[in-house]
Design an enzyme around this catalytic site. Structure first.
Site, PDB file in Angstrom:
ATOM      1  N   HIS A 280      45.457  41.149  23.430  1.00 26.88           N
ATOM      2  CA  HIS A 280      45.938  40.886  24.793  1.00 26.88           C
ATOM      3  C   HIS A 280      45.874  42.192  25.614  1.00 26.88           C
ATOM      4  O   HIS A 280      46.578  43.141  25.311  1.00 26.88           O
ATOM      5  CB  HIS A 280      47.383  40.401  24.669  1.00 26.88           C
ATOM      6  CG  HIS A 280      47.922  39.802  25.915  1.00 26.88           C
ATOM      7  ND1 HIS A 280      48.667  38.654  25.925  1.00 26.88           N
ATOM      8  CD2 HIS A 280      47.825  40.185  27.200  1.00 26.88           C
ATOM      9  CE1 HIS A 280      49.015  38.355  27.154  1.00 26.88           C
ATOM     10  NE2 HIS A 280      48.511  39.262  27.951  1.00 26.88           N
ATOM     11  N   ALA A 281      45.022  42.221  26.632  1.00 30.22           N
ATOM     12  CA  ALA A 281      44.802  43.455  27.384  1.00 30.22           C
ATOM     13  C   ALA A 281      46.095  43.976  27.998  1.00 30.22           C
ATOM     14  O   ALA A 281      46.881  43.192  28.535  1.00 30.22           O
ATOM     15  CB  ALA A 281      43.776  43.225  28.497  1.00 30.22           C
TER      16      ALA A 281
ATOM     17  N   HIS B 115      42.137  45.384  36.842  1.00 33.21           N
ATOM     18  CA  HIS B 115      43.544  44.970  36.858  1.00 33.21           C
ATOM     19  C   HIS B 115      44.391  45.956  36.050  1.00 33.21           C
ATOM     20  O   HIS B 115      45.406  46.471  36.539  1.00 33.21           O
ATOM     21  CB  HIS B 115      43.677  43.558  36.280  1.00 33.21           C
ATOM     22  CG  HIS B 115      45.098  43.093  36.140  1.00 33.21           C
ATOM     23  ND1 HIS B 115      45.757  42.407  37.131  1.00 33.21           N
ATOM     24  CD2 HIS B 115      45.996  43.248  35.126  1.00 33.21           C
ATOM     25  CE1 HIS B 115      46.999  42.149  36.736  1.00 33.21           C
ATOM     26  NE2 HIS B 115      47.161  42.648  35.526  1.00 33.21           N
ATOM     27  N   GLU B 116      43.974  46.230  34.827  1.00 34.96           N
ATOM     28  CA  GLU B 116      44.763  47.123  33.964  1.00 34.96           C
ATOM     29  C   GLU B 116      44.799  48.533  34.542  1.00 34.96           C
ATOM     30  O   GLU B 116      45.821  49.220  34.498  1.00 34.96           O
ATOM     31  CB  GLU B 116      44.202  47.134  32.539  1.00 34.96           C
ATOM     32  CG  GLU B 116      44.210  45.769  31.836  1.00 34.96           C
ATOM     33  CD  GLU B 116      45.589  45.120  31.789  1.00 34.96           C
ATOM     34  OE1 GLU B 116      46.596  45.834  31.904  1.00 34.96           O
ATOM     35  OE2 GLU B 116      45.643  43.880  31.661  1.00 34.96           O
TER      36      GLU B 116
ATOM     37  N   HIS C  76      47.439  49.063  37.020  1.00 33.36           N
ATOM     38  CA  HIS C  76      48.737  49.426  36.440  1.00 33.36           C
ATOM     39  C   HIS C  76      48.787  50.936  36.182  1.00 33.36           C
ATOM     40  O   HIS C  76      49.763  51.602  36.502  1.00 33.36           O
ATOM     41  CB  HIS C  76      48.955  48.710  35.106  1.00 33.36           C
ATOM     42  CG  HIS C  76      49.268  47.244  35.235  1.00 33.36           C
ATOM     43  ND1 HIS C  76      50.311  46.756  35.973  1.00 33.36           N
ATOM     44  CD2 HIS C  76      48.689  46.156  34.667  1.00 33.36           C
ATOM     45  CE1 HIS C  76      50.361  45.428  35.879  1.00 33.36           C
ATOM     46  NE2 HIS C  76      49.373  45.038  35.093  1.00 33.36           N
TER      47      HIS C  76
ATOM     48  N   GLU D 171      51.648  43.837  39.197  1.00 32.79           N
ATOM     49  CA  GLU D 171      50.534  42.962  38.833  1.00 32.79           C
ATOM     50  C   GLU D 171      49.475  42.904  39.928  1.00 32.79           C
ATOM     51  O   GLU D 171      48.316  42.629  39.675  1.00 32.79           O
ATOM     52  CB  GLU D 171      51.046  41.543  38.549  1.00 32.79           C
ATOM     53  CG  GLU D 171      51.934  41.434  37.319  1.00 32.79           C
ATOM     54  CD  GLU D 171      51.280  42.012  36.079  1.00 32.79           C
ATOM     55  OE1 GLU D 171      50.042  41.927  35.947  1.00 32.79           O
ATOM     56  OE2 GLU D 171      52.009  42.567  35.235  1.00 32.79           O
TER      57      GLU D 171
ATOM     58  N   HIS E 109      53.730  33.207  27.002  1.00 34.12           N
ATOM     59  CA  HIS E 109      54.860  33.886  27.634  1.00 34.12           C
ATOM     60  C   HIS E 109      56.220  33.261  27.328  1.00 34.12           C
ATOM     61  O   HIS E 109      57.245  33.881  27.588  1.00 34.12           O
ATOM     62  CB  HIS E 109      54.646  33.949  29.154  1.00 34.12           C
ATOM     63  CG  HIS E 109      53.443  34.764  29.518  1.00 34.12           C
ATOM     64  ND1 HIS E 109      52.163  34.359  29.201  1.00 34.12           N
ATOM     65  CD2 HIS E 109      53.321  35.964  30.127  1.00 34.12           C
ATOM     66  CE1 HIS E 109      51.301  35.275  29.619  1.00 34.12           C
ATOM     67  NE2 HIS E 109      51.972  36.250  30.187  1.00 34.12           N
TER      68      HIS E 109
ATOM     69  N   TYR F 269      53.770  36.793  38.399  1.00 32.66           N
ATOM     70  CA  TYR F 269      52.357  36.478  38.616  1.00 32.66           C
ATOM     71  C   TYR F 269      52.182  35.661  39.888  1.00 32.66           C
ATOM     72  O   TYR F 269      51.229  35.849  40.629  1.00 32.66           O
ATOM     73  CB  TYR F 269      51.761  35.761  37.400  1.00 32.66           C
ATOM     74  CG  TYR F 269      51.851  36.605  36.148  1.00 32.66           C
ATOM     75  CD1 TYR F 269      51.119  37.782  36.022  1.00 32.66           C
ATOM     76  CD2 TYR F 269      52.716  36.265  35.110  1.00 32.66           C
ATOM     77  CE1 TYR F 269      51.220  38.584  34.901  1.00 32.66           C
ATOM     78  CE2 TYR F 269      52.821  37.060  33.980  1.00 32.66           C
ATOM     79  CZ  TYR F 269      52.072  38.213  33.874  1.00 32.66           C
ATOM     80  OH  TYR F 269      52.184  39.008  32.765  1.00 32.66           O
TER      81      TYR F 269
HETATM   82 ZN   LIG Z   1      48.976  43.058  34.501  1.00 35.53          ZN
END
Ligand SMILES: [Zn+2]
Ligand SMILES: *[C@@H]1O[C@H](CO)[C@@H](O)[C@H](O)[C@H]1NC(C)=O
Ligand SMILES: *[C@@H]1O[C@H](CO)[C@@H](O)[C@H](O)[C@H]1NC(C)=O
Length: 776
Positions: free
Chosen positions: A457-458, A487-488, A491, A515, A617, A627
């Site tokens: 899971h990234a 996306h990552e 963060h 996010e 989740h 999200y």
């Molecule tokens: Zn994220």
């Protein structure tokens, strides 16, 4: 209790009088006196049938409470005390004394003579212990072994104890009275510790039970961009480690043996089927099978988990875990605001739903579609129908016009995983944002090493030492992963920008902001114009058909998600608050799915099923509303940054690449972390203080017009209630743990209850004892 303390001595005096005891009142004993008994009996028999003053008069001769007997009872003591106090100042002033805010200097408290010193200490010690915890968690998730799991559990318990200890210490300061807003905000966050509030005893129990059990040796790969492991509040909440580990184990180890003999895990096997199979029965088998091997096996643990989590959270004064999660958004009207956003977005979602439904009917046959208008939940290219881009091939508006998937071109150009990361970094630096530090490139895990089991899971990681930031991901060379990297890295960019804030402010303005940042980049990166700029597309065509194809694909990713992103925590909040009881778990889940998403279960669901548990989740207990918030605010950010970049033309064609102005606007907000309430941050970027659906609707405006035209002969929408399933399962037998409110007050004597044992029963006593307890 006040009344009782006065009245009891009044009654005592009148009973003593009745039996003719004339000695000092405190010596009187009515033992063996029938007369006293009769008098008392008369009083008790009245119940509340008459006004109490009448009853009191019959017993004592007085219609009022009187302190006379109390004074008489203590008379000998009063005399003695008076003598003791002779010559001394008696009593005190009405007002509280002036106590300086930093009065603890006098207490000599652990060497922090002032609130500022305490915060300094906390930032140093808190950073160090969080670092240790993150290091242990990374070690485990990147190399799943028993030893690493134990080390992780130990450090997480240690972390919880630290937070708890610090809460106590922080509360010795009268920090509510500090003039410095920022200092006050730090104190508030330091003392807001989630499930770390559990008693030490329970923490130890938990630790032991985790050590005793066998744990997950494989984890699912989740390809969606939802991850948050690195965020501090998750670490705090993750402390109900034992039930959670069991649920994660059930989820991570689940596999399904299909009727053709294949044994498949969620990833890659079942995901592959849901993504690419177009065979109705095969899809159904995988969809139902995954739910059969997950939910029912974790349902009882989930019930337990909800109780424990609430119990911990209530120690902080929150009504339940949902209330604790929501306070992170610092908005009294948060739930109302969300409802309004969803209502504003529903017309767009309904157009997409209606269009997609018709295309699916052509592929699978109308006989599979209920007359209520719902779409069977297994046909949308995703195990949870949360993102529909995998069925683009079925619904493509203008087949063959403009290829938007650049995966083949990436492969043709021999893209490597490292190159994908460098391309993402280059986007950020083109805006004047930071490069990834050298240690990022040394320590980031871009691919799964041989012979190591890891969580794929990234995820993006902040190690809280202001230097160490990493990504962990099992990267494949394709366009979707290229966007996930953005996306990552969004963060990580956030981590970098706020690294000089105090520890408690090193988090997003709200979790949705965190996010959103990388997704904002991805909105620019995925435009044909940008893909052409970086050499992955020949040229960006600008035909209307090309635009519609592009926008429909974006809608399948972003718009289809909205009701799903909304409803997960609607379900969870109602579970945490007790509004939805364990027997109603699955029913409530489908009520929400049917109402908001317009999807229905393709086979009957029973109360034994626990379909929420089939979604990562829920067993992993990651809050989800972030999200939904992110999908709304990222379009607001995109619109504002495009303005800053002087973009002209339709919003969906905007690419902020190379715009320093856009970068500056973003940077000013990222640097804040959570040091200010998020509406302040929102205002800095967008000029508005609220979440707003306007930007998404603007982005999709050309598609909306096209969909309206395209679906003009369709019956739009669906009924709020689920369709009646043809195939129903009989109602279930019993639920192992049920939280029921005692319907009548049963006067549970709980004087020693806490010490006796921690059983489910005593939990009820804890929760409901105050309704009945006659003890002080
Ligand atoms: Zn994220
Ligand atoms: C995985 O962790 C174990 C300790 O449990 C350690 O001995 C081993 O070297 C680690 N492997 C890698 C590749 O880091
Ligand atoms: C499938 O699940 C069963 C039961 O949890 C487990 O014992 C088995 O090891 C799993 N098989 C695979 C291939 O993961």
């Amino acid at each position: 209790y006040f009344v009782s303390n006065v009245l009891q001595i009044q009654l005592h005096a009148s009973l003593c009088e009745a039996i003719g005891d004339t000695g000092p009142l405190h010596r009187c004993d009515i033992y063996n006196s029938t007369l006293a008994g009769l008098k008392l009996q008369h009083l008790l028999q009245q119940g509340s049938s008459r006004p109490w003053a009448d009853i009191l008069e019959e017993t004592t001769g007085l219609r009022k409470l009187s302190t006379e007997p109390l004074k008489r009872y203590f008379h000998p003591l009063t005399d003695w005390l008076k003598k003791q106090n002779e010559g001394k100042a008696v009593g005190w002033t009405d007002a509280c004394p002036e106590v300086p805010v930093q009065y603890e200097a006098e207490v000599g408290y652990r060497g922090y003579p002032s609130a500022a010193d305490f915060l300094k200490y906390y930032n140093q010690a808190g950073g160090a212990i969080t670092n240790k915890d993150v290091v242990a968690q990374w070690a485990y998730e990147s190399n799943i072994t028993d030893n690493n799991r134990q080390a992780m559990v130990n450090s997480s318990v240690e972390y919880s104890q630290f937070r708890k200890e610090m809460t106590k210490e922080a509360n010795r300061f009268r920090w509510h009275e500090l003039d410095d807003v920022i200092a006050r905000r730090q104190f508030r966050k330091i003392t807001d510790i989630g499930t770390s509030a559990l008693e030490d005893e329970q923490l130890k129990e938990k630790k032991m039970s985790i050590e005793q059990q066998n744990f997950v040796t494989s984890f699912p790969i989740i390809t969606t961009q939802e991850n948050t492991k690195s965020m501090e509040d998750d670490f705090v909440i993750n402390n109900l480690a034992d039930v959670k580990a069991r649920m994660a184990g059930t989820y991570g180890m689940a596999n399904l043996t299909m009727s053709d003999g294949r044994t498949l895990a969620l990833d890659p096997g079942l995901t592959q089927i849901l993504t690419s199979s177009r065979n109705y029965s095969e899809l159904l088998e995988a969809w139902k099978g995954w739910r059969d091997v997950t939910g029912p096996n974790m349902r009882a643990n989930y019930v337990k988990f909800v109780e424990l989590s609430n119990k911990a959270i209530r120690q902080l004064g929150y009504a339940d875990t949902g209330a604790y999660w929501r306070q992170r958004y610092e908005a009294p009207t948060f739930q109302e605001d969300l409802r309004k956003l969803l209502a504003d977005l529903k017309p767009l979602y309904r157009l997409l739903h209606t269009y997609v439904r018709r295309r699916l009917m052509i592929v699978y046959g109308a006989q599979h579609f209920p007359t209520s208008g719902h779409i069977p939940a297994h046909l949308l290219g995703n195990m949870w129908a949360q993102k529909w881009d995998n069925i683009y091939d079925i619904v493509e508006p203008f087949p063959g016009v403009e290829e938007i998937d650049v995966t083949p071109e990436m492969l043709r150009q021999n893209y490597t995983v490292t190159r994908m990361f460098r391309v993402a970094e280059e986007f950020f630096t083109s805006l004047g944002l930071e490069t990834m530090p050298p240690s990022f490139w040394e320590r980031t895990l871009m691919q799964q090493p041989d012979h190591v089991t890891m969580v794929c899971h990234a995820s993006a990681w902040d190690f809280y030492d202001q230097h160490d930031f990493r990504i962990k991901m099992c990267t494949e060379v394709n366009m979707e992963n290229l966007l996930v990297i953005h996306h990552e890295m969004g963060h990580v960019q956030y981590f970098l920008q706020y690294r000089n804030q105090p520890v408690v402010f090193r988090e997003g303005a709200n979790p949705g902001f965190h996010e959103a940042i990388g997704d904002v980049m991805a909105l620019s990166v995925s435009t044909p114009r940008h893909l052409a700029t970086i050499g992955l597309l020949d040229k960006a065509s600008n035909t209307h058909e090309g635009d519609i194809n592009f926008l429909l694909r974006m809608a399948l990713e972003k718009v289809s998600f909205l009701p799903f992103g909304y409803l997960i925590d609607q379900w969870r909040w109602s579970v945490f608050s007790g509004e939805t009881t364990p027997q109603q778990y699955n029913q409530k889940w489908w009520d929400l799915r049917c109402e908001y998403q317009g999807v229905s279960p393709p086979v009957g669901r029973g109360d034994d099923d626990f379909d929420p548990g089939a979604k990562y989740h829920i067993p992993a207990n990651v809050p989800y509303i972030r999200y939904f918030v992110s999908y709304v605010v990222q379009f607001q950010f995109h619109e504002a940054l495009c303005d800053a970049a002087n973009h002209s033309g339709p919003l969906h064609t905007c690419d902020i690449y190379n715009s320093q102005a856009a970068g500056d606007a973003l940077m000013s907000v990222l640097k804040l972390g959570s040091s200010r309430p998020w509406p302040d941050a929102m205002q800095m970027i967008t000029g508005r203080r609220t979440m707003d659906a306007g930007a998404i609707l603007e982005y999709f405006r050309p598609l909306i017009t096209w969909l309206e035209q395209e679906t003009r002969n369709e019956r739009p929408g669906w009924s709020a209630a689920c369709p009646q399933p043809e195939d129903t399962t009989p109602p279930e037998v019993s639920t192992p743990l049920e939280l029921t409110t005692p319907s009548k007050c049963s006067f549970i004597e709980n004087r020693n209850g806490a010490a006796r044992h921690i059983s489910f029963f005593s939990l009820i006593v804890v929760l409901f004892g105050h309704l009945c307890s006659s003890l002080l």
